[in-house]
Scaffold this motif. Structure first.
Motif, PDB file in Angstrom:
ATOM      1  N   GLU A 104      20.949 -27.268 -56.765  1.00 33.58           N
ATOM      2  CA  GLU A 104      19.876 -28.263 -56.762  1.00 33.58           C
ATOM      3  C   GLU A 104      18.522 -27.615 -56.527  1.00 33.58           C
ATOM      4  N   LYS A 105      18.478 -26.641 -55.626  1.00 31.93           N
ATOM      5  CA  LYS A 105      17.200 -26.001 -55.304  1.00 31.93           C
ATOM      6  C   LYS A 105      16.633 -25.217 -56.478  1.00 31.93           C
ATOM      7  N   VAL A 106      17.500 -24.509 -57.208  1.00 28.84           N
ATOM      8  CA  VAL A 106      17.007 -23.663 -58.290  1.00 28.84           C
ATOM      9  C   VAL A 106      16.865 -24.424 -59.604  1.00 28.84           C
ATOM     10  N   ALA A 107      17.525 -25.586 -59.719  1.00 22.08           N
ATOM     11  CA  ALA A 107      17.515 -26.323 -60.995  1.00 22.08           C
ATOM     12  C   ALA A 107      16.115 -26.751 -61.398  1.00 22.08           C
ATOM     13  N   VAL A 108      15.263 -27.065 -60.437  1.00 21.49           N
ATOM     14  CA  VAL A 108      13.923 -27.569 -60.760  1.00 21.49           C
ATOM     15  C   VAL A 108      12.998 -26.451 -61.226  1.00 21.49           C
ATOM     16  N   THR A 109      13.448 -25.215 -61.155  1.00 20.21           N
ATOM     17  CA  THR A 109      12.643 -24.076 -61.599  1.00 20.21           C
ATOM     18  C   THR A 109      13.195 -23.568 -62.925  1.00 20.21           C
TER      19      THR A 109
ATOM     20  N   VAL B 285      13.307 -19.519 -73.133  1.00 25.97           N
ATOM     21  CA  VAL B 285      14.715 -19.731 -72.799  1.00 25.97           C
ATOM     22  C   VAL B 285      14.925 -19.503 -71.306  1.00 25.97           C
ATOM     23  N   ARG B 286      15.648 -20.418 -70.701  1.00 31.52           N
ATOM     24  CA  ARG B 286      16.083 -20.232 -69.307  1.00 31.52           C
ATOM     25  C   ARG B 286      17.488 -19.615 -69.356  1.00 31.52           C
ATOM     26  N   VAL B 287      17.697 -18.479 -68.693  1.00 28.90           N
ATOM     27  CA  VAL B 287      18.954 -17.746 -68.774  1.00 28.90           C
ATOM     28  C   VAL B 287      19.782 -17.964 -67.515  1.00 28.90           C
ATOM     29  N   ILE B 288      21.051 -18.302 -67.743  1.00 28.21           N
ATOM     30  CA  ILE B 288      22.054 -18.323 -66.672  1.00 28.21           C
ATOM     31  C   ILE B 288      23.123 -17.319 -67.073  1.00 28.21           C
ATOM     32  N   ALA B 289      23.361 -16.332 -66.235  1.00 24.70           N
ATOM     33  CA  ALA B 289      24.392 -15.323 -66.516  1.00 24.70           C
ATOM     34  C   ALA B 289      25.542 -15.512 -65.537  1.00 24.70           C
TER      35      ALA B 289
ATOM     36  N   LEU C  13      18.317 -10.111 -63.843  1.00 26.54           N
ATOM     37  CA  LEU C  13      19.261 -11.242 -63.839  1.00 26.54           C
ATOM     38  C   LEU C  13      19.502 -11.798 -62.447  1.00 26.54           C
ATOM     39  N   ASN C  14      19.359 -10.933 -61.447  1.00 22.52           N
ATOM     40  CA  ASN C  14      19.742 -11.295 -60.082  1.00 22.52           C
ATOM     41  C   ASN C  14      18.599 -11.977 -59.321  1.00 22.52           C
ATOM     42  N   VAL C  15      17.766 -12.732 -60.028  1.00 21.37           N
ATOM     43  CA  VAL C  15      16.643 -13.417 -59.373  1.00 21.37           C
ATOM     44  C   VAL C  15      17.156 -14.424 -58.351  1.00 21.37           C
ATOM     45  N   PHE C  16      18.150 -15.214 -58.747  1.00 23.60           N
ATOM     46  CA  PHE C  16      18.699 -16.221 -57.844  1.00 23.60           C
ATOM     47  C   PHE C  16      20.217 -16.194 -57.972  1.00 23.60           C
ATOM     48  N   PRO C  17      20.885 -15.344 -57.174  1.00 21.26           N
ATOM     49  CA  PRO C  17      22.345 -15.251 -57.269  1.00 21.26           C
ATOM     50  C   PRO C  17      23.033 -16.438 -56.591  1.00 21.26           C
ATOM     51  N   ILE C  18      24.099 -16.909 -57.212  1.00 29.23           N
ATOM     52  CA  ILE C  18      24.913 -17.968 -56.623  1.00 29.23           C
ATOM     53  C   ILE C  18      26.367 -17.536 -56.714  1.00 29.23           C
ATOM     54  N   GLU C  19      27.008 -17.434 -55.582  1.00 32.57           N
ATOM     55  CA  GLU C  19      28.424 -17.082 -55.534  1.00 32.57           C
ATOM     56  C   GLU C  19      29.243 -18.361 -55.619  1.00 32.57           C
ATOM     57  N   VAL C  20      30.031 -18.518 -56.681  1.00 32.26           N
ATOM     58  CA  VAL C  20      30.898 -19.689 -56.822  1.00 32.26           C
ATOM     59  C   VAL C  20      32.153 -19.438 -56.005  1.00 32.26           C
ATOM     60  N   PRO C  21      32.463 -20.295 -55.036  1.00 36.27           N
ATOM     61  CA  PRO C  21      33.592 -20.024 -54.136  1.00 36.27           C
ATOM     62  C   PRO C  21      34.923 -20.066 -54.863  1.00 36.27           C
TER      63      PRO C  21
ATOM     64  N   ALA D  45      13.846 -20.258 -63.042  1.00 38.42           N
ATOM     65  CA  ALA D  45      14.303 -18.945 -62.599  1.00 38.42           C
ATOM     66  C   ALA D  45      15.650 -18.597 -63.216  1.00 38.42           C
ATOM     67  N   THR D  46      15.840 -17.283 -63.493  1.00 42.10           N
ATOM     68  CA  THR D  46      17.123 -16.799 -63.992  1.00 42.10           C
ATOM     69  C   THR D  46      18.148 -16.864 -62.867  1.00 42.10           C
ATOM     70  N   VAL D  47      19.345 -17.311 -63.194  1.00 40.88           N
ATOM     71  CA  VAL D  47      20.408 -17.488 -62.197  1.00 40.88           C
ATOM     72  C   VAL D  47      21.591 -16.605 -62.580  1.00 40.88           C
ATOM     73  N   LEU D  48      22.147 -15.938 -61.596  1.00 40.90           N
ATOM     74  CA  LEU D  48      23.339 -15.123 -61.794  1.00 40.90           C
ATOM     75  C   LEU D  48      24.489 -15.757 -61.025  1.00 40.90           C
ATOM     76  N   LEU D  49      25.474 -16.277 -61.757  1.00 40.26           N
ATOM     77  CA  LEU D  49      26.661 -16.877 -61.154  1.00 40.26           C
ATOM     78  C   LEU D  49      27.743 -15.818 -61.043  1.00 40.26           C
ATOM     79  N   THR D  50      28.217 -15.592 -59.845  1.00 40.56           N
ATOM     80  CA  THR D  50      29.287 -14.622 -59.636  1.00 40.56           C
ATOM     81  C   THR D  50      30.481 -15.329 -59.026  1.00 40.56           C
ATOM     82  N   GLY D  51      31.619 -14.699 -59.132  1.00 41.02           N
ATOM     83  CA  GLY D  51      32.836 -15.283 -58.583  1.00 41.02           C
ATOM     84  C   GLY D  51      34.038 -14.844 -59.378  1.00 41.02           C
ATOM     85  N   GLU D  52      35.205 -15.094 -58.825  1.00 44.44           N
ATOM     86  CA  GLU D  52      36.441 -14.665 -59.460  1.00 44.44           C
ATOM     87  C   GLU D  52      36.672 -15.419 -60.768  1.00 44.44           C
TER      88      GLU D  52
END
Length: 617
Positions: A322-327, A441-445, A468-476, A329-336
């Motif tokens: 929610e916090k990053v969605a309004v921007t 383009v807004r990039v989500i990796a 890419l690692n501007v706003f990392p989010i670890e998916v549990p 910013a590039t988001v990096l989703l990590t997780g298994e």
């Protein structure tokens, strides 16, 4: 001795007995004290008594002593007994009789006084029938009427009814609001004369030419979207209407129901669209390719239709989204693998300001290195062998939208510098082209790899990683959100039960415990696959998980497990291969569970020295 009359007909007494015996109505007699004097078989059947058990008993105290809700019914208020005093016939259809088993049923009865030869009141005959079915039908009609009234009042489109003379019989609130009249002003008025008398240019519109009135004669449904209705203030509005004939109980035409909507906005939008189409002819190729991509996306089956769960780790992740969605910013989703990173990417796009434009996906692991550059940046006709036409790349398709780069850790090193340039400068060139194209383009990796390790080993550019690692989010992982397993299981059971035409309504506690205790190396994707297989195996309303599905508790490894990343990866691939019977391709293959292209999985197996040995399943 022949008891028949000379003409051969039975005596009156025998005829009366015959009528009582064969009557489909319950019939019993009472004397002046309310004591039962006779009971016919139908009455005994309806009341659940033997006829002899009722004779000589006070009828009111046995079968008519209280109302349906159990409140006492004073004898002096009973219409049956009124027949003894006023000599009148009493007919009632809103009371109950009580059966021998203590249950009640609604009845319709008639109490008829009996007179002696001198005209004196000596008792009464009561005829009755069980009207349970009628009451149920009346209740169904009442509920249907309530629903109909509710629908009419809640409907956003205008609805009104007409009789066969074209007189308005009812008007719903939406119709009154659209036309500027009150319902009272329209009811009992000629609909055509009030709101449909002229065309938009003012020419008279004869009722005999009106499709609405045609429904009264030809019994057909008529639809139009090129006419107008007239408001109370004298203005007209373009409408789309449907006139549907209605029939009475005998099947005769009784009028029509007309539903309509104001299509002013639609007409305006149509005109604007026609102007816009004239302006965008030059973009035809791009629009066609974008449409083809979107159609493929629509046809893609996503494993998770919604984010399900209420665990603390999931809440924290959603809060970061929610916090990053309004921007932008590039988001990096990590997780298994299998945690649903694509689902989170879609959720982020949906709540962002770019949701009106497409979310374009590229799986960097699913495409060969020689094709992914064209897929990302596009190519010009003749750029290479086989390039028979111009191709729009995914970056251009995602212009003013969002680009989801899945498995970014698999991107070939030689393409990482080109990707970095587009991210930094917002510009690209198609393969074989010289024109610089600006893209917004807004990039989500997303990746299940440790990119820090990849950077250290030289497999991933450090400058691209930091970009890419501007706003990392670890998916549990599912292990971290075990509290979400029950609702996820419920969701998947419902999904696959409906798909397979089964009715599974519950999950046994021991199955829930086993699922909660399992280590879930394949995370939500593995959970979904196991539940799907469970649904296939289940033939009862209770979900069954076969032992062959190998649901087992964690293997006891400590949190300080010091195995190398390569060893962990090798063990995990072996585990999934064992689960899928060493099938790599297809809907139940290991590649799907691991979210990898089958060729990529074969390459990884070869690199890790994984071979199917004799004796493996």
């Amino acid at each position: 001795m022949d008891e028949s009359s000379p003409q051969g007909s039975p005596k009156i007494e025998n005829l009366a007995d015959l009528l009582l015996e064969s009557s489909g109505m319950g019939i019993y007699g009472l004397d002046r004290e309310g004591i039962t004097t006779f009971v016919n078989p139908k009455a005994a059947e309806l009341l659940g008594w033997e006829g002899a058990e009722l004779i000589g008993k006070p009828q009111h105290e046995v079968i008519h002593y209280s109302h349906a809700d159990g409140t006492l019914y004073p004898r002096q208020n009973c219409p049956i007994y009124s027949a003894f005093t006023d000599g009148s016939v009493h007919s009632v259809d809103d009371e109950v009789f009580w059966r021998k088993d203590g249950s009640s049923f609604p009845v319709e009865y008639v109490s008829t006084p009996i007179l002696d030869r001198l005209g004196g009141l000596v008792g009464a005959v009561v005829t009755f029938r069980d009207i349970t079915r009628r009451k149920e039908a009346e209740e169904e009609v009442r509920v249907l009427q309530l629903k109909t009234d509710s629908i009419l009042h809640a409907a956003g489109e205008g609805i009104y009814g007409l009789d066969c003379q074209g007189m308005t019989t009812f008007v719903n609130p939406a119709a009154a609001a659209i036309l500027g009249w009150s319902a009272e002003e329209l009811v009992a008025k000629s609909q055509h004369a009030v709101i449909h008398h002229s065309r938009a240019n003012g020419d008279s519109y004869p009722a005999e030419e009106c499709p609405i009135h045609a429904s009264f004669t030809d019994g057909a449904v008529h639809r139009r979207d090129d006419e107008v209705f007239w408001r109370k203030d004298g203005s007209c509005l373009p409408v789309e209407y449907v006139s549907t004939p209605i029939h009475d109980a005998d099947g005769c035409l009784a009028g029509a129901v007309v539903s309509f909507i104001d299509i002013t906005e639609r007409k305006t939008q149509k005109a604007e669209l026609e102007r816009a189409l004239a302006e965008v002819c030059e973009l035809k190729d791009r629009l066609e390719q974008e449409n083809q991509y979107l159609q493929r996306e629509i046809q893609t089956v996503h494993n998770f239709e919604e984010i399900i769960g209420n665990s603390a780790p999931l809440k924290r992740t959603l809060k970061r989204l929610e916090k990053v969605a309004v921007t932008d910013a590039t988001v990096l989703l990590t997780g298994e693998t299998g945690v649903g990173k694509e689902l989170f990417a879609r959720a982020l796009h949906h709540i962002s300001g770019r949701r009106g434009r497409p979310l374009v996906k590229v799986n960097c692991a699913a495409l060969p290195a020689n094709l992914i550059e064209s897929e990302l940046f596009g190519h010009e006709r003749g750029a290479f062998t086989g390039a028979t036409s111009q191709r729009i790349g995914r970056f251009e398709l995602a212009d003013r939208g969002t680009l989801f780069l899945d498995e970014i850790g698999e991107l070939p090193l030689e393409l990482q510098s080109k990707l970095l340039r587009v991210l930094q400068e917002g510009e690209l060139e198609r393969i074989g082209g010289s024109k610089t194209i600006a893209v917004d383009v807004r990039v989500i990796a997303a990746t299940n790899r440790d990119l820090v390790t990849s950077v250290a080993s030289g497999l991933f550019r450090d400058d691209l990683f930091y970009r890419l690692n501007v706003f990392p989010i670890e998916v549990p992982s599912l292990r971290e959100r075990r509290a979400d397993i029950p609702p996820l299981v419920s969701h998947f059971v419902k999904k696959y039960s409906a798909k397979m035409g089964k009715r599974i309504t519950s999950v046994p506690e021991h199955v829930q415990d086993a699922l909660r205790k399992y280590d879930w190396p394949g995370n939500i994707r593995e959970l979904e696959n196991i539940v799907e297989r469970g649904v296939i195996l289940t033939d009862s309303p209770m979900l069954q998980i076969d032992e062959a599905l190998e649901i087992r508790p964690p293997d006891g490894r400590s949190a300080n497990d010091r195995r190398t990343l390569q060893a962990v990866e090798r063990d995990h691939i072996l585990h999934i291969l064992d689960q899928t019977g060493w099938r790599i391709d297809g809907g139940s293959g290991a590649a799907l569970v691991l979210d990898m292209h089958p060729n990529t999985l074969r390459s990884r197996m070869k690199k890790l020295g994984i071979e199917k040995r004799v004796g493996r399943a």
